[in-house]
Write an enzyme that holds these catalytic residues in place. Structure first.
Site, PDB file in Angstrom:
ATOM      1  N   ASN A   1       0.810  -1.215   0.000  1.00  0.00           N
ATOM      2  CA  ASN A   1       0.000   0.000   0.000  1.00  0.00           C
ATOM      3  C   ASN A   1       0.844   1.267   0.000  1.00  0.00           C
ATOM      4  O   ASN A   1       1.996   1.282   0.402  1.00  0.00           O
ATOM      5  CB  ASN A   1      -0.927  -0.009   1.211  1.00  0.00           C
ATOM      6  CG  ASN A   1      -0.154   0.058   2.509  1.00  0.00           C
ATOM      7  OD1 ASN A   1       0.245   1.115   2.965  1.00  0.00           O
ATOM      8  ND2 ASN A   1       0.088  -1.096   3.124  1.00  0.00           N
TER       9      ASN A   1
ATOM     10  N   GLU B   1       5.407  -4.921  10.274  1.00  0.00           N
ATOM     11  CA  GLU B   1       4.113  -4.266  10.427  1.00  0.00           C
ATOM     12  C   GLU B   1       2.986  -5.248  10.122  1.00  0.00           C
ATOM     13  O   GLU B   1       3.180  -6.235   9.408  1.00  0.00           O
ATOM     14  CB  GLU B   1       4.043  -3.073   9.477  1.00  0.00           C
ATOM     15  CG  GLU B   1       2.843  -2.179   9.671  1.00  0.00           C
ATOM     16  CD  GLU B   1       2.949  -0.876   8.899  1.00  0.00           C
ATOM     17  OE1 GLU B   1       2.366   0.122   9.346  1.00  0.00           O
ATOM     18  OE2 GLU B   1       3.628  -0.852   7.836  1.00  0.00           O
TER      19      GLU B   1
ATOM     20  N   GLU C   1      10.020   4.219   5.089  1.00  0.00           N
ATOM     21  CA  GLU C   1       9.086   3.473   4.237  1.00  0.00           C
ATOM     22  C   GLU C   1       8.934   4.083   2.854  1.00  0.00           C
ATOM     23  O   GLU C   1       8.501   3.414   1.933  1.00  0.00           O
ATOM     24  CB  GLU C   1       7.723   3.361   4.909  1.00  0.00           C
ATOM     25  CG  GLU C   1       6.938   4.658   4.958  1.00  0.00           C
ATOM     26  CD  GLU C   1       5.565   4.489   5.584  1.00  0.00           C
ATOM     27  OE1 GLU C   1       4.560   4.690   4.866  1.00  0.00           O
ATOM     28  OE2 GLU C   1       5.489   4.160   6.780  1.00  0.00           O
TER      29      GLU C   1
ATOM     30  N   LYS D   1      -0.398   0.900  16.576  1.00  0.00           N
ATOM     31  CA  LYS D   1       0.031   2.177  15.988  1.00  0.00           C
ATOM     32  C   LYS D   1      -1.176   2.956  15.511  1.00  0.00           C
ATOM     33  O   LYS D   1      -2.130   2.381  14.983  1.00  0.00           O
ATOM     34  CB  LYS D   1       0.989   1.930  14.820  1.00  0.00           C
ATOM     35  CG  LYS D   1       1.585   3.215  14.242  1.00  0.00           C
ATOM     36  CD  LYS D   1       2.661   2.918  13.205  1.00  0.00           C
ATOM     37  CE  LYS D   1       2.109   2.551  11.862  1.00  0.00           C
ATOM     38  NZ  LYS D   1       3.167   2.357  10.839  1.00  0.00           N
TER      39      LYS D   1
ATOM     40  N   ASP E   1       2.222   7.827  13.987  1.00  0.00           N
ATOM     41  CA  ASP E   1       2.709   7.944  12.609  1.00  0.00           C
ATOM     42  C   ASP E   1       2.154   9.205  11.956  1.00  0.00           C
ATOM     43  O   ASP E   1       0.939   9.407  11.911  1.00  0.00           O
ATOM     44  CB  ASP E   1       2.258   6.698  11.832  1.00  0.00           C
ATOM     45  CG  ASP E   1       2.812   6.642  10.415  1.00  0.00           C
ATOM     46  OD1 ASP E   1       3.572   7.530  10.029  1.00  0.00           O
ATOM     47  OD2 ASP E   1       2.479   5.679   9.697  1.00  0.00           O
TER      48      ASP E   1
ATOM     49  N   ASP F   1      10.553  -0.850   2.800  1.00  0.00           N
ATOM     50  CA  ASP F   1       9.603  -1.882   2.380  1.00  0.00           C
ATOM     51  C   ASP F   1      10.163  -2.588   1.145  1.00  0.00           C
ATOM     52  O   ASP F   1      10.220  -1.981   0.070  1.00  0.00           O
ATOM     53  CB  ASP F   1       8.257  -1.241   2.060  1.00  0.00           C
ATOM     54  CG  ASP F   1       7.162  -2.240   1.721  1.00  0.00           C
ATOM     55  OD1 ASP F   1       7.487  -3.390   1.380  1.00  0.00           O
ATOM     56  OD2 ASP F   1       5.978  -1.853   1.785  1.00  0.00           O
TER      57      ASP F   1
ATOM     58  N   HIS G   1       7.838  -1.727   6.521  1.00  0.00           N
ATOM     59  CA  HIS G   1       6.496  -1.244   6.248  1.00  0.00           C
ATOM     60  C   HIS G   1       5.774  -2.237   5.340  1.00  0.00           C
ATOM     61  O   HIS G   1       6.399  -3.026   4.650  1.00  0.00           O
ATOM     62  CB  HIS G   1       6.609   0.111   5.541  1.00  0.00           C
ATOM     63  CG  HIS G   1       5.372   0.559   4.831  1.00  0.00           C
ATOM     64  ND1 HIS G   1       5.137   0.258   3.496  1.00  0.00           N
ATOM     65  CD2 HIS G   1       4.313   1.300   5.241  1.00  0.00           C
ATOM     66  CE1 HIS G   1       3.982   0.804   3.129  1.00  0.00           C
ATOM     67  NE2 HIS G   1       3.455   1.437   4.164  1.00  0.00           N
TER      68      HIS G   1
ATOM     69  N   GLU H   1       6.851   8.133  14.229  1.00  0.00           N
ATOM     70  CA  GLU H   1       7.133   7.654  12.876  1.00  0.00           C
ATOM     71  C   GLU H   1       6.960   8.722  11.808  1.00  0.00           C
ATOM     72  O   GLU H   1       5.964   9.447  11.794  1.00  0.00           O
ATOM     73  CB  GLU H   1       6.224   6.462  12.555  1.00  0.00           C
ATOM     74  CG  GLU H   1       6.436   5.881  11.172  1.00  0.00           C
ATOM     75  CD  GLU H   1       5.666   4.592  10.970  1.00  0.00           C
ATOM     76  OE1 GLU H   1       5.293   4.318   9.810  1.00  0.00           O
ATOM     77  OE2 GLU H   1       5.423   3.858  11.951  1.00  0.00           O
TER      78      GLU H   1
ATOM     79  N   LYS I   1      -2.471   6.942  13.627  1.00  0.00           N
ATOM     80  CA  LYS I   1      -2.092   8.115  12.858  1.00  0.00           C
ATOM     81  C   LYS I   1      -2.283   9.378  13.681  1.00  0.00           C
ATOM     82  O   LYS I   1      -3.213   9.473  14.498  1.00  0.00           O
ATOM     83  CB  LYS I   1      -2.925   8.206  11.578  1.00  0.00           C
ATOM     84  CG  LYS I   1      -2.834   6.972  10.694  1.00  0.00           C
ATOM     85  CD  LYS I   1      -1.419   6.735  10.210  1.00  0.00           C
ATOM     86  CE  LYS I   1      -1.353   5.545   9.277  1.00  0.00           C
ATOM     87  NZ  LYS I   1       0.019   5.296   8.787  1.00  0.00           N
TER      88      LYS I   1
END
Length: 392
Positions: free
Chosen positions: A52, A346, A270, A179, A218, A297, A327, A244, A181
């Site tokens: 993603n 993750e 990431e 985690k 994050d 990632d 990630h 993050e 946002k």
């Protein structure tokens, strides 16, 4: 050894959620199936996709990288153990590509690289984590992998109660670290956004018994230095697991300034997609190898072939693989974490379906997961993802 066929498609990875920078309502992903014949009467089909945050790459795949991959054959594809060597195929894909320009092509190559490693492990009759441990770690593989539940996204009507309910679901699934946002209130003055996020953080910390080591936050690269420092000063008393991607991923000097003022762990990487970008972060970003987390990632950054080079570079600069927590929340990175001894991986228990999450038969206990003993990456054991991939 030769690549016999490559098939690709585009599928939605849409989720009605947003982070501090983008929404995911129109996100897509490329999926591929690569069939390899070993010249001894055996063949295997490996599968790959991009994780993603980046969109599907049908143009790059069909115009450049799939045609080159179909030309790959012979000794260049044979590893010293007699199995498939994805690095040889990677070299064919990158033929006639100039240095630099690592953005979107790194995603296209990463999709094919994932499928090649899946095929390599299937030809060897091993799980990918075991193949990696045997080739690169003297046969030593971790018994389990540490994982954390990534969520806490923004969507319309989501308040504190809904956020806490979501995090409680993750705890009920077996995760002990979560985690969320922050920084996602567009147009809001920094002091008001910070006040809102502190309320959200404190609500989740109450659920976690006040233990900041069980919570990561994050920003997804939204902040400038002023906001990053203001948030850092406010976050410091909570002793969070990590802060993050507070800054633009390529702004190394500003990362270095933040690291001078924020003593607790910072996580980033990431959105860096090459060995060269990773090396610049290590050289110039001011990060500290005793505490900070690197989140490159492999599915987005030219694949595992490039990731292996990045791990070697990190060790040359005094960084342990245990500081790497990729990630993406996908099975490819999970196999890499177990086979190469990374710090964890993750996990997306509820978003980015069907690509987020792991095999159906792998329960989570205290934020740790044990790998199934299945040939390849194990996509066939994740029913919702396999329903998409088998169509290729």
């Amino acid at each position: 050894m030769r690549v016999a066929s490559v098939r690709d498609g585009v599928v939605p990875i849409a989720s009605a959620i947003a982070n501090a920078y983008i929404d995911f309502s129109r996100m897509t992903a490329s999926v591929v199936a690569v069939t390899v014949e070993d010249g001894q009467g055996r063949s295997a089909t490996g599968y790959g996709f991009n994780s993603n945050g980046r969109y599907a790459q049908p143009g790059l795949l069909r115009e450049r990288f799939i045609p080159r991959l179909l030309e790959a054959q012979g000794d260049a594809l044979v590893h010293a153990d007699g199995g498939l060597e994805p690095a040889g195929a990677w070299a064919c894909m990158m033929r006639n590509e100039k240095p630099g320009g690592h953005g979107e092509r790194s995603v296209a190559v990463g999709v094919l690289d994932m499928a090649l490693w899946d095929a390599a492990a299937k030809l060897a009759g091993k799980p990918l984590w075991r193949l990696l441990a045997d080739r690169y770690r003297g046969g030593e593989a971790d018994e389990t992998a540490w994982i954390y539940a990534a969520g806490g996204y923004y969507y319309p009507g989501k308040g504190l109660d809904e956020l806490v309910t979501e995090m409680r679901r993750y705890l009920d699934m077996g995760y002990s670290v979560v985690k969320m946002k922050i920084g996602g209130a567009p147009g809001t003055p920094i002091k008001d956004a910070l006040k809102l996020d502190i309320a959200r953080i404190e609500a989740v910390l109450t659920l976690l018994g006040g233990d900041g080591s069980r919570l990561c936050v994050d920003v997804n690269g939204r902040f400038g230095l002023h906001a990053a420092l203001a948030y850092g000063a406010a976050l410091a008393p909570y002793k969070l697991r990590w802060y993050e991607e507070p800054l633009d991923p390529l702004d190394y000097a500003t990362h270095a300034t933040l690291a001078e003022h924020y003593a607790a762990p910072i996580a980033t990487g990431e959105n860096l997609f090459s060995l060269q970008d990773a090396r610049n972060l290590i050289r110039h970003g001011g990060l500290r190898p005793d505490r900070d987390i690197l989140q490159f990632d492999p599915a987005l950054s030219y694949g595992l072939v490039e990731y292996l080079r990045t791990l070697n570079m990190l060790q040359e600069h005094g960084w342990s693989p245990r500081r790497c927590v990729p990630h993406g929340g996908h099975q490819f990175a999970l196999n890499i974490a177990v086979g190469l001894g990374l710090g964890g991986n993750e996990s997306y228990p509820e978003v980015f379906a069907p690509f987020g999450g792991f095999a159906d038969s792998t329960p989570v206990e205290d934020s740790r997961i044990r790998m199934p003993d299945l040939p390849g990456i194990g996509f066939e054991a994740k029913s919702s993802l396999w329903a998409v991939l088998k169509g290729l």
